[in-house]
Design a protein around this motif. Structure first.
Motif, PDB file in Angstrom:
ATOM      1  N   ALA A 171      -0.819   6.251   3.926  1.00 18.74           N
ATOM      2  CA  ALA A 171      -0.790   4.734   4.163  1.00 18.74           C
ATOM      3  C   ALA A 171       0.388   4.013   3.390  1.00 18.74           C
ATOM      4  O   ALA A 171       0.681   4.094   2.160  1.00 18.74           O
ATOM      5  CB  ALA A 171      -2.149   4.149   3.226  1.00 18.74           C
ATOM      6  N   LEU A 172       1.156   3.507   4.361  1.00 13.28           N
ATOM      7  CA  LEU A 172       2.581   3.032   3.659  1.00 13.28           C
ATOM      8  C   LEU A 172       2.489   1.458   4.344  1.00 13.28           C
ATOM      9  O   LEU A 172       2.734   1.435   5.468  1.00 13.28           O
ATOM     10  CB  LEU A 172       3.409   3.846   4.274  1.00 13.28           C
ATOM     11  CG  LEU A 172       5.088   3.322   4.060  1.00 13.28           C
ATOM     12  CD1 LEU A 172       5.219   3.364   2.434  1.00 13.28           C
ATOM     13  CD2 LEU A 172       5.945   4.274   4.900  1.00 13.28           C
ATOM     14  N   LYS A 173       2.390   0.824   3.446  1.00 10.41           N
ATOM     15  CA  LYS A 173       2.405  -0.761   3.593  1.00 10.41           C
ATOM     16  C   LYS A 173       1.320  -1.130   4.702  1.00 10.41           C
ATOM     17  O   LYS A 173       0.114  -0.936   4.389  1.00 10.41           O
ATOM     18  CB  LYS A 173       3.720  -1.049   4.129  1.00 10.41           C
ATOM     19  CG  LYS A 173       4.029  -2.727   4.223  1.00 10.41           C
ATOM     20  CD  LYS A 173       5.515  -3.166   4.619  1.00 10.41           C
ATOM     21  CE  LYS A 173       5.589  -4.681   4.829  1.00 10.41           C
ATOM     22  NZ  LYS A 173       6.915  -4.761   5.029  1.00 10.41           N
ATOM     23  N   ASP A 174       1.483  -1.746   5.907  1.00 14.61           N
ATOM     24  CA  ASP A 174       0.440  -1.799   6.912  1.00 14.61           C
ATOM     25  C   ASP A 174       0.594  -0.670   7.982  1.00 14.61           C
ATOM     26  O   ASP A 174       0.302  -1.037   9.119  1.00 14.61           O
ATOM     27  CB  ASP A 174       0.704  -3.203   7.585  1.00 14.61           C
ATOM     28  CG  ASP A 174       1.742  -3.345   8.092  1.00 14.61           C
ATOM     29  OD1 ASP A 174       2.995  -2.562   8.035  1.00 14.61           O
ATOM     30  OD2 ASP A 174       2.157  -4.612   8.794  1.00 14.61           O
ATOM     31  N   GLU A 175       1.254   0.497   7.495  1.00 10.37           N
ATOM     32  CA  GLU A 175       1.270   1.650   8.659  1.00 10.37           C
ATOM     33  C   GLU A 175       0.448   2.775   7.996  1.00 10.37           C
ATOM     34  O   GLU A 175       0.432   3.052   7.041  1.00 10.37           O
ATOM     35  CB  GLU A 175       2.777   1.853   8.830  1.00 10.37           C
ATOM     36  CG  GLU A 175       3.804   0.872   9.186  1.00 10.37           C
ATOM     37  CD  GLU A 175       5.218   1.158   8.718  1.00 10.37           C
ATOM     38  OE1 GLU A 175       5.877   0.635   9.542  1.00 10.37           O
ATOM     39  OE2 GLU A 175       5.428   2.153   8.240  1.00 10.37           O
ATOM     40  N   HIS A 176      -0.052   3.446   9.217  1.00 17.59           N
ATOM     41  CA  HIS A 176      -0.895   4.937   8.771  1.00 17.59           C
ATOM     42  C   HIS A 176      -0.075   5.929   9.558  1.00 17.59           C
ATOM     43  O   HIS A 176      -0.024   5.909  10.764  1.00 17.59           O
ATOM     44  CB  HIS A 176      -2.329   4.590   9.377  1.00 17.59           C
ATOM     45  CG  HIS A 176      -2.965   6.007   9.351  1.00 17.59           C
ATOM     46  ND1 HIS A 176      -4.353   6.099  10.142  1.00 17.59           N
ATOM     47  CD2 HIS A 176      -2.799   6.991   8.657  1.00 17.59           C
ATOM     48  CE1 HIS A 176      -4.546   7.276  10.020  1.00 17.59           C
ATOM     49  NE2 HIS A 176      -3.666   7.977   8.939  1.00 17.59           N
TER      50      HIS A 176
ATOM     51  N   ASN B 233       0.737  -1.321   0.039  1.00 15.96           N
ATOM     52  CA  ASN B 233      -0.082  -0.096   0.156  1.00 15.96           C
ATOM     53  C   ASN B 233       0.846   1.289   0.187  1.00 15.96           C
ATOM     54  O   ASN B 233       1.821   1.502   0.559  1.00 15.96           O
ATOM     55  CB  ASN B 233      -0.858   0.158   1.289  1.00 15.96           C
ATOM     56  CG  ASN B 233      -1.848  -0.989   1.283  1.00 15.96           C
ATOM     57  OD1 ASN B 233      -2.456  -1.568   0.179  1.00 15.96           O
ATOM     58  ND2 ASN B 233      -2.027  -1.553   2.469  1.00 15.96           N
ATOM     59  N   LEU B 234       0.532   2.196  -0.741  1.00 18.11           N
ATOM     60  CA  LEU B 234       1.047   3.405  -0.747  1.00 18.11           C
ATOM     61  C   LEU B 234      -0.026   4.490  -1.288  1.00 18.11           C
ATOM     62  O   LEU B 234      -0.598   4.388  -2.519  1.00 18.11           O
ATOM     63  CB  LEU B 234       2.250   3.547  -1.717  1.00 18.11           C
ATOM     64  CG  LEU B 234       2.964   4.978  -1.731  1.00 18.11           C
ATOM     65  CD1 LEU B 234       3.630   5.366  -0.425  1.00 18.11           C
ATOM     66  CD2 LEU B 234       4.010   4.938  -2.931  1.00 18.11           C
ATOM     67  N   ALA B 235      -0.511   5.440  -0.373  1.00 18.79           N
ATOM     68  CA  ALA B 235      -1.210   6.486  -0.626  1.00 18.79           C
ATOM     69  C   ALA B 235      -1.092   7.617   0.267  1.00 18.79           C
ATOM     70  O   ALA B 235      -0.589   7.496   1.279  1.00 18.79           O
ATOM     71  CB  ALA B 235      -2.687   5.853  -0.456  1.00 18.79           C
ATOM     72  N   ILE B 236      -1.461   8.881  -0.181  1.00 22.65           N
ATOM     73  CA  ILE B 236      -1.226  10.183   0.503  1.00 22.65           C
ATOM     74  C   ILE B 236      -2.479  10.997   0.141  1.00 22.65           C
ATOM     75  O   ILE B 236      -3.075  11.253  -0.703  1.00 22.65           O
ATOM     76  CB  ILE B 236      -0.239  10.703   0.227  1.00 22.65           C
ATOM     77  CG1 ILE B 236       0.014  12.017   0.932  1.00 22.65           C
ATOM     78  CG2 ILE B 236       0.130  11.096  -1.212  1.00 22.65           C
ATOM     79  CD1 ILE B 236       1.639  12.589   0.979  1.00 22.65           C
ATOM     80  N   THR B 237      -3.023  11.770   1.247  1.00 17.17           N
ATOM     81  CA  THR B 237      -3.955  12.953   1.279  1.00 17.17           C
ATOM     82  C   THR B 237      -3.869  13.523   2.346  1.00 17.17           C
ATOM     83  O   THR B 237      -2.982  13.430   3.275  1.00 17.17           O
ATOM     84  CB  THR B 237      -5.506  12.418   1.253  1.00 17.17           C
ATOM     85  OG1 THR B 237      -6.292  13.404   0.497  1.00 17.17           O
ATOM     86  CG2 THR B 237      -5.928  11.671   2.312  1.00 17.17           C
TER      87      THR B 237
ATOM     88  N   GLY C 189      -0.872   4.085  13.591  1.00 17.00           N
ATOM     89  CA  GLY C 189      -1.786   2.818  13.930  1.00 17.00           C
ATOM     90  C   GLY C 189      -1.451   1.961  12.697  1.00 17.00           C
ATOM     91  O   GLY C 189      -0.659   2.303  11.873  1.00 17.00           O
ATOM     92  N   GLU C 190      -2.214   0.564  12.964  1.00 20.50           N
ATOM     93  CA  GLU C 190      -2.152  -0.349  11.663  1.00 20.50           C
ATOM     94  C   GLU C 190      -2.800   0.365  10.519  1.00 20.50           C
ATOM     95  O   GLU C 190      -3.877   1.112  10.745  1.00 20.50           O
ATOM     96  CB  GLU C 190      -2.582  -1.564  12.158  1.00 20.50           C
ATOM     97  CG  GLU C 190      -1.588  -2.007  13.283  1.00 20.50           C
ATOM     98  CD  GLU C 190      -2.010  -3.540  13.636  1.00 20.50           C
ATOM     99  OE1 GLU C 190      -3.164  -3.908  13.029  1.00 20.50           O
ATOM    100  OE2 GLU C 190      -1.387  -4.372  14.271  1.00 20.50           O
ATOM    101  N   ASN C 191      -2.492  -0.011   9.326  1.00 23.32           N
ATOM    102  CA  ASN C 191      -3.195   0.406   8.107  1.00 23.32           C
ATOM    103  C   ASN C 191      -3.479  -0.655   7.176  1.00 23.32           C
ATOM    104  O   ASN C 191      -2.686  -1.855   6.994  1.00 23.32           O
ATOM    105  CB  ASN C 191      -2.232   1.410   7.247  1.00 23.32           C
ATOM    106  CG  ASN C 191      -2.754   1.554   6.048  1.00 23.32           C
ATOM    107  OD1 ASN C 191      -3.655   2.302   5.868  1.00 23.32           O
ATOM    108  ND2 ASN C 191      -2.155   0.985   4.848  1.00 23.32           N
ATOM    109  N   ARG C 192      -4.821  -0.768   6.732  1.00 22.02           N
ATOM    110  CA  ARG C 192      -5.200  -1.852   5.550  1.00 22.02           C
ATOM    111  C   ARG C 192      -5.642  -1.186   4.439  1.00 22.02           C
ATOM    112  O   ARG C 192      -6.105  -1.492   3.464  1.00 22.02           O
ATOM    113  CB  ARG C 192      -6.569  -2.607   6.059  1.00 22.02           C
ATOM    114  CG  ARG C 192      -6.062  -3.425   7.294  1.00 22.02           C
ATOM    115  CD  ARG C 192      -7.237  -4.371   7.548  1.00 22.02           C
ATOM    116  NE  ARG C 192      -7.538  -5.459   6.468  1.00 22.02           N
ATOM    117  CZ  ARG C 192      -8.224  -6.485   6.767  1.00 22.02           C
ATOM    118  NH1 ARG C 192      -9.024  -6.553   8.007  1.00 22.02           N
ATOM    119  NH2 ARG C 192      -8.696  -7.221   5.642  1.00 22.02           N
TER     120      ARG C 192
END
Length: 452
Positions: A105-110, A91-95, A122-125
């Motif tokens: 959103a970076l891998k499983d990290e927020h 995962n890779l996203a930004i806003t 926290g964790e990220n999905r």
């Protein structure tokens, strides 16, 4: 042997790259090429904040993640995020949110940046992030077993043609789930098309786009995989009310979340048009909510094709408007305000820029040359064009020398500049309405010289 010779002859006489200059069309201004990151990259996500700065997060070939801040003056800041190894299929996203905080959103990290400092929230999905009005949304794909989607039969083939073994198996299709941001956390609201048999997989880059407009409406555009085919689907949604309680999502930790079921619709670019996998792109005008995406039609002759854009407004799909580039590969879109759009098209080794408005495209102009230092790096995932819905945009792309570069692009608000658009006879009445255009009939295509 004859067949091979025919194939080689067809390849040799196939479509050639058209000559495109580096001078932008009238009313379009290019800045100088600037080095954003002196490293080869695997993929890039970027977002422009209201102050006109671009924040990009790049995963490098060395599996590091960097945050780079770019203004009109050049690179202002470069810093590492996280301490783990990050890869292409993660995962890779930004806003940003209504409070001006950046979310990654970076891998499983927020990760959240607040007052210039990053912290792990926290964790990220989440695979996709976007902001619409004062709301921020996340899209993720969820295992079908957790959502108890309808079980289906699939099959795997093991062995060669002479000794192939067919192994059947049962599976439940994964689905998209949408969430609204609540502070640092997420409120999961909806699942998309729980009842349909298609599968989603946002692990594959460029498998989905989430965008928003100022009214608070989110636009979701994604690839749906069938048993022997794939299709593209589209939906809009808001978070004005609770999601509903149609479906139960039972997470691995045993927690049960009630979700409302939403129904998307197939994207309809028109008869004989389709959306290739590598051309999945969507941009939304923040004020009007008009969306634009790419489509393709194959033509007679080896390798000949026509690429076009299609508008969506109020759930109504417009007619395809072919681009002014033949046999390129459209990659990215960004809103430019006043229902105009920026676009990037690859035509190896060149990266081309075009602008769109009112059913017409400008002539293409070369913004640079792109590539990667290794055949094992995929350059397309590092190509981006980002804006905040105004006339200014930043084009981003990788270079063969192993660097990530960019160039500011600006549309002149004080001039009406010429565009070159193409339309079929079927779309003539719609495309020519209220436009001061001259028409030159050429067999099956109308060439329009219009002023925006």
């Amino acid at each position: 042997m004859v067949g091979l010779l025919l194939l080689l002859t067809a390849c040799a006489s196939g479509p050639k790259e058209q000559e495109v200059g580096s001078t932008p069309p009238p009313g379009v201004h290019f800045g100088n090429e600037i080095v954003l990151l002196d490293s080869a990259t695997e993929k890039v996500a970027a977002h422009m904040t209201p102050d006109g700065r671009v924040h990009l997060v790049a995963i490098t070939a060395g599996d590091d993640a960097y945050h780079v801040v770019v203004s009109a003056q050049g690179v202002e800041q470069k810093e590492k995020i996280g301490a783990r190894r990050y890869g292409y299929y993660q995962n890779l996203a930004i806003t940003d949110d209504a409070q001006g905080r950046l979310h990654v959103a970076l891998k499983d990290e927020h990760w959240i940046q607040e007052k210039g400092a990053w912290r792990l929230a926290g964790e990220n999905r989440c695979a996709l992030l976007a902001r619409a009005g004062d709301s921020m949304a996340c899209a993720l794909d969820v295992d079908g077993s957790e959502l108890e989607t309808t079980a289906q039969w699939g099959a795997s083939i093991i062995g060669g043609p002479a000794a192939a073994i067919l192994i059947p198996y049962r599976f439940r299709p994964d689905k998209l789930v949408l969430a609204k941001a609540l502070g640092d956390d997420w409120s999961y609201r909806n699942v998309l098309d729980h009842q349909l048999p298609y599968v989603v997989n946002l692990t594959n880059p460029d498998s989905g786009v989430l965008a928003g407009d100022a009214s608070g409406t989110f636009h979701l555009f994604f690839i749906a995989h069938g048993s022997n085919f794939y299709s593209t689907r589209y939906d809009t949604l808001t978070f004005a009310e609770d999601g509903g309680t149609d479906i139960e999502w039972r997470q691995p930790d045993g927690q049960a979340i009630k979700l409302g079921n939403l129904e998307s619709e197939p994207a309809r670019p028109g008869a004989n048009w389709f959306i290739p996998w590598g051309m999945l792109a969507l941009a939304v005008d923040p004020q009007t909510g008009k969306a634009l995406f790419f489509a393709r039609r194959m033509e007679s002759g080896f390798g000949n094709r026509t690429d076009a854009s299609v508008e969506i407004l109020g759930g109504v799909f417009g007619q395809p408007v072919p681009l002014s580039v033949k046999n390129g590969n459209p990659r990215r879109l960004a809103p430019a305000g006043d229902e105009r759009f920026h676009a990037l098209v690859t035509a190896r080794p060149g990266l081309l820029y075009l602008a769109y408005r009112a059913g017409g495209w400008t002539a293409p102009a070369r913004v640079g040359e792109y590539g990667t230092p290794s055949m094992f790096l995929i350059g397309d995932s590092s190509i981006q064009i980002v804006s905040d819905g105004r006339s200014q945009a930043l084009a981003i792309w990788p270079k063969r020398e192993g660097a990530l570069v960019g160039r500011w692009i600006e549309l002149d608000e004080t001039k009406r500049w010429p565009s070159i658009g193409f339309t079929s006879f079927q779309g003539m009445a719609r495309s020519f309405r209220d436009e001061p255009c001259g028409v030159n009939t050429v067999t099956h295509v109308l060439e329009r010289l219009c002023y925006w």
